[in-house]
Design an enzyme around this catalytic site. Structure first.
Site, PDB file in Angstrom:
ATOM      1  N   LYS A  73      32.217 -15.796  24.206  1.00  0.00           N
ATOM      2  CA  LYS A  73      32.095 -17.040  23.511  1.00  0.00           C
ATOM      3  C   LYS A  73      31.961 -18.236  24.172  1.00  0.00           C
ATOM      4  O   LYS A  73      31.274 -18.894  24.343  1.00  0.00           O
ATOM      5  CB  LYS A  73      33.138 -17.034  22.314  1.00  0.00           C
ATOM      6  N   THR A  74      33.122 -18.164  25.204  1.00  0.00           N
ATOM      7  CA  THR A  74      33.153 -19.448  26.076  1.00  0.00           C
ATOM      8  C   THR A  74      32.017 -19.469  27.071  1.00  0.00           C
ATOM      9  O   THR A  74      31.587 -20.552  27.308  1.00  0.00           O
ATOM     10  CB  THR A  74      34.509 -19.166  26.942  1.00  0.00           C
ATOM     11  N   ASP A 103      37.909 -24.707  23.367  1.00  0.00           N
ATOM     12  CA  ASP A 103      37.875 -23.269  23.755  1.00  0.00           C
ATOM     13  C   ASP A 103      39.237 -22.650  23.391  1.00  0.00           C
ATOM     14  O   ASP A 103      40.090 -23.217  23.268  1.00  0.00           O
ATOM     15  CB  ASP A 103      37.780 -23.073  25.332  1.00  0.00           C
ATOM     16  N   ASP A 104      38.842 -21.738  22.598  1.00  0.00           N
ATOM     17  CA  ASP A 104      40.181 -20.825  22.139  1.00  0.00           C
ATOM     18  C   ASP A 104      41.099 -21.533  21.294  1.00  0.00           C
ATOM     19  O   ASP A 104      42.195 -21.906  21.591  1.00  0.00           O
ATOM     20  CB  ASP A 104      40.963 -20.093  23.282  1.00  0.00           C
ATOM     21  N   LYS A 128      36.227 -34.444  11.871  1.00  0.00           N
ATOM     22  CA  LYS A 128      35.533 -34.968  10.541  1.00  0.00           C
ATOM     23  C   LYS A 128      35.130 -36.424  10.797  1.00  0.00           C
ATOM     24  O   LYS A 128      34.217 -36.966  10.179  1.00  0.00           O
ATOM     25  CB  LYS A 128      36.536 -34.932   9.414  1.00  0.00           C
ATOM     26  N   LYS A 166      33.317  -8.690  28.519  1.00  0.00           N
ATOM     27  CA  LYS A 166      34.228  -8.765  29.661  1.00  0.00           C
ATOM     28  C   LYS A 166      34.875  -7.358  30.213  1.00  0.00           C
ATOM     29  O   LYS A 166      35.085  -7.099  31.245  1.00  0.00           O
ATOM     30  CB  LYS A 166      35.416  -9.511  28.950  1.00  0.00           C
TER      31      LYS A 166
END
Ligand SMILES: Nc1ncnc2c1ncn2[C@@H]1O[C@H](COP(=O)(O)OP(=O)(O)OP(=O)(O)O)[C@@H](O)[C@H]1O
Length: 345
Positions: A133-134, A187-188, A215, A287
Site C-alpha cells: 500500500k505504501t 501512512d499506516d 474534511k 513483502k
C-alpha cells in the site's frame, strides 16, 4: 564560480537546475555553501590541520553538489527521497489488480488537477500488512509530479507526545494549503493513531485532528489529494475515519499469476521452476515474497546472492522450499501462551 574557475569541468548546471526544483533562493544558497564546504574538506589534511590550504586548487565537483543536495532539502516540494525509500525494490508489475488500483489513483490525481469542483479528494488504500500500500501511494505521489508531496508516517514521529504529533500533522496540511497542487500520504493511519489492539487503545486527539483535516477544504485555488493507508480497516471504521475517505481501494495479496509475473521480472529461478515457485507463494503479500526470494538467493552456504541477481546462477528450488518451510512454520507456530493459575498457588 565558473568565471573564477572554481567549478570542476564535470559540473552539469542543467542537471543541477533540474534537481533543485522547489528550492527557494535561500535554500539554493545553502546548497552552494554546503558544496563548497565539501570541496574544502577534501583539501584539508586530517594529519596536520595547520597545513595551509592551496586555495587555487580547490574545485567544486558535481559530487560535492550532489552531496550538498542530500544535506539541504527544500521545505516545499515533493520529498522524493522519503517517497523513494518506500519502494526500495523499485516497482514491479504485480498483476492486474495492483495495476488497476494504480490507474484509478492516477485518475484521482487527474481529477484534482483539472476539476474545479473537487479541491479535496481523499482515497484510502487498505489491505493486509506488506501488500504494497505504501509503495503504491508513494509511486502515485512521485508520478503525479505535483509540486508538494509529503508522507506522514509514524516512524518520522517516533517518541513524540500526542500533541506534538498533532502539531506536525497540522503543519503538513497547512504547508499543503500554500501549494496549488498537493498530495499528502497518511501512512499506516492506525500507527499514527497509536492504536493497540489490546484494550483497545488509540489517541483520541490525533483521531479528532485527522477527522477535521480530512474534511477541511483547502483555500480557494488550492487543491489537495490525501492518500491514506491502513491494514486495520475495522478499527478505522469504528472511529469514523473510514467514512472521512471518499474512495476506498483494497490492495490484495498476490495470487499465483501475480507472483509468476514478479518472479519472471526478477529472473532468479530457472524457467522450469517458476511455475512451482509461484504456486508455493500463492496468497502472500509482496513483502513476504521479496523476503523469501532474498533468503533463498543467499544460497545454502551463503554468498550466492551476487551470482543469482546477476543472472549467472539460479535459485535451487529445493533450497527455496526449505526457506519457505522456515517462514511458514514461524507463522503457523504462534508464541506459546503460558497460563499462570493464581488460584492454585
Ligand atoms: N510493486 C512492487 N514492486 C516491488 N516491490 C514492492 C512493490 N510493492 C511493494 N513492494 C515492496 O514490498 C514491501 C512492503 O511494501 P509496503 O510497505 O508498501 O506495504 P504495506 O502494505 O504498506 O505494509 P504495512 O501495512 O506493513 O505498512 C516494501 O519493501 C516495498 O518496497
Amino acid at each position: 564560480m565558473k568565471e573564477n574557475s572554481f567549478l570542476a569541468p564535470d559540473v552539469n548546471l542543467q542537471e543541477l537546475a533540474a534537481r533543485t526544483k522547489n528550492y527557494s533562493g535561500a535554500e539554493l544558497e545553502g546548497v552552494v555553501k554546503s558544496a563548497v564546504s565539501f570541496a574544502l574538506n577534501r583539501q584539508l589534511s586530517m594529519d596536520d590541520l595547520t597545513k595551509p590550504v592551496d586555495e587555487e586548487s580547490i574545485k567544486v565537483t558535481m559530487d560535492d553538489f550532489l552531496n550538498a543536495l542530500h544535506e539541504v532539502t527544500p521545505a516545499f516540494g515533493a520529498s522524493t527521497d522519503d517517497l523513494e525509500r518506500c519502494r526500495l525494490n523499485g516497482m514491479m508489475d504485480c498483476g492486474n489488480r495492483h495495476k488497476h488500483i494504480y490507474q484509478r489513483a492516477m485518475l484521482l490525481v487527474e481529477q484534482v488537477k483539472v476539476s474545479e469542483g473537487s479541491p479535496l479528494v481523499t482515497c484510502l488504500l487498505e489491505g493486509p500488512s506488506g501488500s504494497g500500500k505504501t509503495a503504491l501511494a508513494a509511486t502515485v505521489g512521485i508520478d503525479s509530479d505535483f509540486p508538494y508531496v509529503k508522507i506522514v508516517s509514524a516512524e518520522s514521529m517516533i517518541g513524540l507526545h500526542e500533541s506534538t504529533k498533532c502539531a506536525q500533522i497540522i503543519k503538513v496540511f497547512e504547508d499543503a494549503y500554500k501549494s496549488p497542487l498537493s498530495i499528502i500520504i497518511l501512512d499506516d493511519i492506525e500507527r499514527l493513531l497509536e492504536y493497540v489492539a489490546i484494550g483497545p487503545r488509540f489517541s483520541n486527539i490525533i483521531s479528532q485532528t485527522l477527522l477535521v483535516l480530512l474534511k477541511r477544504l483547502p483555500p480557494k485555488g488550492k487543491k489537495l489529494l490525501v492518500l491514506g493507508t491502513t491494514s486495520e480497516m475495522s478499527f478505522l471504521e469504528s472511529v469514523g475515519i473510514c467514512d472521512a475517505f471518499s474512495v476506498p481501494y483494497q490492495v490484495p495479496k498476490l495470487k499465483t499469476d501475480d507472483v509468476k509475473k514478479v518472479l519472471e521480472q526478477l529472473n532468479v529461478f530457472a524457467g522450469e521452476d517458476i511455475d512451482a515457485a509461484a504456486e508455493a507463494l500463492n496468497d502472500m503479500p509482496i513483502k513476504k515474497v521479496y523476503m523469501l526470494i532474498e533468503m533463498a538467493a543467499q544460497g545454502e552456504q551463503g554468498g550466492a546472492a551476487e551470482a543469482i541477481y546477476s543472472g549467472k546462477e539460479k535459485i535451487k528450488i529445493a533450497h527455496f522450499y526449505d526457506c519457505l518451510q522456515d517462514v511458514v512454520n514461524t507463522i503457523e507456530c504462534p508464541i506459546p501462551i503460558i497460563r499462570v493459575d493464581f488460584e492454585k498457588e
